[in-house]
Write a protein that holds these residues in place. Structure first.
Motif, mmCIF file in Angstrom:
data_model
loop_
_atom_site.group_PDB
_atom_site.id
_atom_site.type_symbol
_atom_site.label_atom_id
_atom_site.label_comp_id
_atom_site.label_asym_id
_atom_site.label_seq_id
_atom_site.Cartn_x
_atom_site.Cartn_y
_atom_site.Cartn_z
ATOM 1 N N CYS A 1 -51.831 -16.485 28.319
ATOM 2 C CA CYS A 1 -50.658 -15.801 27.776
ATOM 3 C C CYS A 1 -50.378 -16.419 26.414
ATOM 4 O O CYS A 1 -50.002 -17.592 26.336
ATOM 5 C CB CYS A 1 -49.470 -15.961 28.705
ATOM 6 S SG CYS A 1 -47.914 -15.332 28.042
ATOM 7 N N TRP B 1 -45.406 -17.250 35.708
ATOM 8 C CA TRP B 1 -46.300 -16.124 36.018
ATOM 9 C C TRP B 1 -45.707 -15.361 37.208
ATOM 10 O O TRP B 1 -45.259 -15.981 38.183
ATOM 11 C CB TRP B 1 -47.699 -16.605 36.378
ATOM 12 C CG TRP B 1 -48.515 -17.081 35.221
ATOM 13 C CD1 TRP B 1 -48.714 -18.375 34.841
ATOM 14 C CD2 TRP B 1 -49.251 -16.290 34.299
ATOM 15 N NE1 TRP B 1 -49.514 -18.430 33.724
ATOM 16 C CE2 TRP B 1 -49.865 -17.158 33.375
ATOM 17 C CE3 TRP B 1 -49.452 -14.907 34.136
ATOM 18 C CZ2 TRP B 1 -50.672 -16.701 32.315
ATOM 19 C CZ3 TRP B 1 -50.242 -14.459 33.097
ATOM 20 C CH2 TRP B 1 -50.847 -15.354 32.201
ATOM 21 N N ARG C 1 -42.159 -6.866 42.191
ATOM 22 C CA ARG C 1 -42.700 -7.989 41.441
ATOM 23 C C ARG C 1 -42.304 -9.290 42.120
ATOM 24 O O ARG C 1 -41.158 -9.450 42.571
ATOM 25 C CB ARG C 1 -42.173 -7.964 40.002
ATOM 26 C CG ARG C 1 -42.786 -8.999 39.081
ATOM 27 C CD ARG C 1 -42.394 -8.731 37.656
ATOM 28 N NE ARG C 1 -40.942 -8.764 37.474
ATOM 29 C CZ ARG C 1 -40.328 -8.288 36.402
ATOM 30 N NH1 ARG C 1 -41.038 -7.721 35.430
ATOM 31 N NH2 ARG C 1 -39.015 -8.366 36.308
ATOM 32 N N TYR D 1 -48.051 -10.881 35.126
ATOM 33 C CA TYR D 1 -47.194 -10.954 33.945
ATOM 34 C C TYR D 1 -46.826 -12.401 33.648
ATOM 35 O O TYR D 1 -46.520 -13.165 34.580
ATOM 36 C CB TYR D 1 -45.900 -10.187 34.173
ATOM 37 C CG TYR D 1 -46.061 -8.720 34.466
ATOM 38 C CD1 TYR D 1 -46.200 -8.268 35.770
ATOM 39 C CD2 TYR D 1 -46.063 -7.776 33.429
ATOM 40 C CE1 TYR D 1 -46.343 -6.919 36.052
ATOM 41 C CE2 TYR D 1 -46.194 -6.422 33.705
ATOM 42 C CZ TYR D 1 -46.338 -6.009 35.008
ATOM 43 O OH TYR D 1 -46.473 -4.664 35.282
ATOM 44 N N CYS D 2 -46.830 -12.754 32.383
ATOM 45 C CA CYS D 2 -46.217 -14.024 32.014
ATOM 46 C C CYS D 2 -44.801 -13.742 31.507
ATOM 47 O O CYS D 2 -44.498 -12.640 31.043
ATOM 48 C CB CYS D 2 -47.033 -14.781 30.986
ATOM 49 S SG CYS D 2 -47.092 -14.060 29.338
ATOM 50 N N ALA D 3 -43.962 -14.735 31.639
ATOM 51 C CA ALA D 3 -42.560 -14.589 31.278
ATOM 52 C C ALA D 3 -42.016 -15.900 30.751
ATOM 53 O O ALA D 3 -42.523 -16.974 31.093
ATOM 54 C CB ALA D 3 -41.754 -14.123 32.488
ATOM 55 N N LYS E 1 -38.244 -18.090 29.480
ATOM 56 C CA LYS E 1 -36.790 -18.195 29.358
ATOM 57 C C LYS E 1 -36.476 -19.479 28.616
ATOM 58 O O LYS E 1 -37.270 -20.425 28.610
ATOM 59 C CB LYS E 1 -36.112 -18.180 30.725
ATOM 60 C CG LYS E 1 -36.532 -19.273 31.665
ATOM 61 C CD LYS E 1 -35.770 -19.173 32.974
ATOM 62 C CE LYS E 1 -36.199 -20.232 33.962
ATOM 63 N NZ LYS E 1 -35.377 -20.213 35.199
ATOM 64 N N TYR F 1 -35.625 -14.757 33.677
ATOM 65 C CA TYR F 1 -36.565 -14.742 32.565
ATOM 66 C C TYR F 1 -36.206 -13.600 31.623
ATOM 67 O O TYR F 1 -35.943 -12.477 32.053
ATOM 68 C CB TYR F 1 -37.998 -14.593 33.075
ATOM 69 C CG TYR F 1 -38.542 -15.860 33.671
ATOM 70 C CD1 TYR F 1 -38.260 -16.216 34.993
ATOM 71 C CD2 TYR F 1 -39.319 -16.733 32.915
ATOM 72 C CE1 TYR F 1 -38.739 -17.395 35.537
ATOM 73 C CE2 TYR F 1 -39.815 -17.909 33.452
ATOM 74 C CZ TYR F 1 -39.520 -18.233 34.763
ATOM 75 O OH TYR F 1 -40.001 -19.403 35.300
ATOM 76 N N TYR G 1 -38.047 -12.848 28.582
ATOM 77 C CA TYR G 1 -39.157 -12.320 27.794
ATOM 78 C C TYR G 1 -40.380 -12.123 28.690
ATOM 79 O O TYR G 1 -40.717 -12.997 29.487
ATOM 80 C CB TYR G 1 -39.495 -13.278 26.649
ATOM 81 C CG TYR G 1 -38.289 -13.586 25.798
ATOM 82 C CD1 TYR G 1 -37.595 -14.783 25.955
ATOM 83 C CD2 TYR G 1 -37.822 -12.651 24.882
ATOM 84 C CE1 TYR G 1 -36.474 -15.055 25.188
ATOM 85 C CE2 TYR G 1 -36.703 -12.918 24.112
ATOM 86 C CZ TYR G 1 -36.023 -14.113 24.278
ATOM 87 O OH TYR G 1 -34.905 -14.364 23.525
ATOM 88 N N TRP G 2 -41.005 -10.961 28.519
ATOM 89 C CA TRP G 2 -42.112 -10.574 29.390
ATOM 90 C C TRP G 2 -43.270 -10.025 28.575
ATOM 91 O O TRP G 2 -43.067 -9.348 27.554
ATOM 92 C CB TRP G 2 -41.640 -9.500 30.376
ATOM 93 C CG TRP G 2 -40.624 -9.992 31.338
ATOM 94 C CD1 TRP G 2 -39.272 -10.072 31.144
ATOM 95 C CD2 TRP G 2 -40.866 -10.499 32.654
ATOM 96 N NE1 TRP G 2 -38.664 -10.607 32.256
ATOM 97 C CE2 TRP G 2 -39.614 -10.873 33.201
ATOM 98 C CE3 TRP G 2 -42.015 -10.673 33.422
ATOM 99 C CZ2 TRP G 2 -39.479 -11.403 34.488
ATOM 100 C CZ3 TRP G 2 -41.889 -11.198 34.695
ATOM 101 C CH2 TRP G 2 -40.639 -11.558 35.210
ATOM 102 N N GLY H 1 -48.588 -7.427 30.808
ATOM 103 C CA GLY H 1 -49.322 -7.539 32.066
ATOM 104 C C GLY H 1 -50.825 -7.408 31.889
ATOM 105 O O GLY H 1 -51.314 -6.781 30.945
#
Length: 120
Positions: free
Chosen positions: A22, A36, A45, A95-97, A99, A107, A109-110, A113
């Motif tokens: 990511c 993740w 999710r 997905y990475c995220a 905060k 979180y 920001y995303w 994917g």
């Protein structure tokens, strides 16, 4: 704010390995705690793993403990998820995220994917 872009997904046989990356841009990743998540078809999710901004605090969901490893390289503004001994149940969009570091909230920001498909 930070922008996140995942890569490294693909098709792998059960028992195989993948490493997700990511890449963060816009603001240095060391301002953020990172995580993740994954979403399988027809399911909500779910959390997979998290790492604090400095990498000293790490957590995993039970189903991936001992198989997945989260790590980060703040100098490269990159988050990783090493996935070993993959199972068909690991099939999902990952997905990475991020905060703000130390935040106890959600979180903010995303990424978009990356698909991981594990065949039996």
């Amino acid at each position: 704010q930070v922008q996140l872009v995942e890569s490294g997904g693909g098709l792998v046989q059960a028992g195989g390995s993948l490493r997700l990356s990511c890449a963060a841009s816009g603001r240095a990743m060391n301002y953020y705690d990172m995580g993740w998540f994954r979403q399988a078809p027809g399911k909500e999710r779910e959390f997979v793993a998290a790492i604090s901004w400095i990498g000293t605090s790490i957590g995993y969901t039970d189903s991936v403990k001992g198989r997945f490893t989260i790590s980060r390289d703040n100098a490269k503004n990159t988050l990783y998820l090493q996935m070993n001994s993959l199972k068909p149940d690991d099939t999902a969009v990952y997905y990475c995220a991020g905060k703000w570091r130390g935040s106890s909230g959600e979180y903010d920001y995303w990424g978009q994917g990356t698909q991981v498909t594990v065949s039996s």
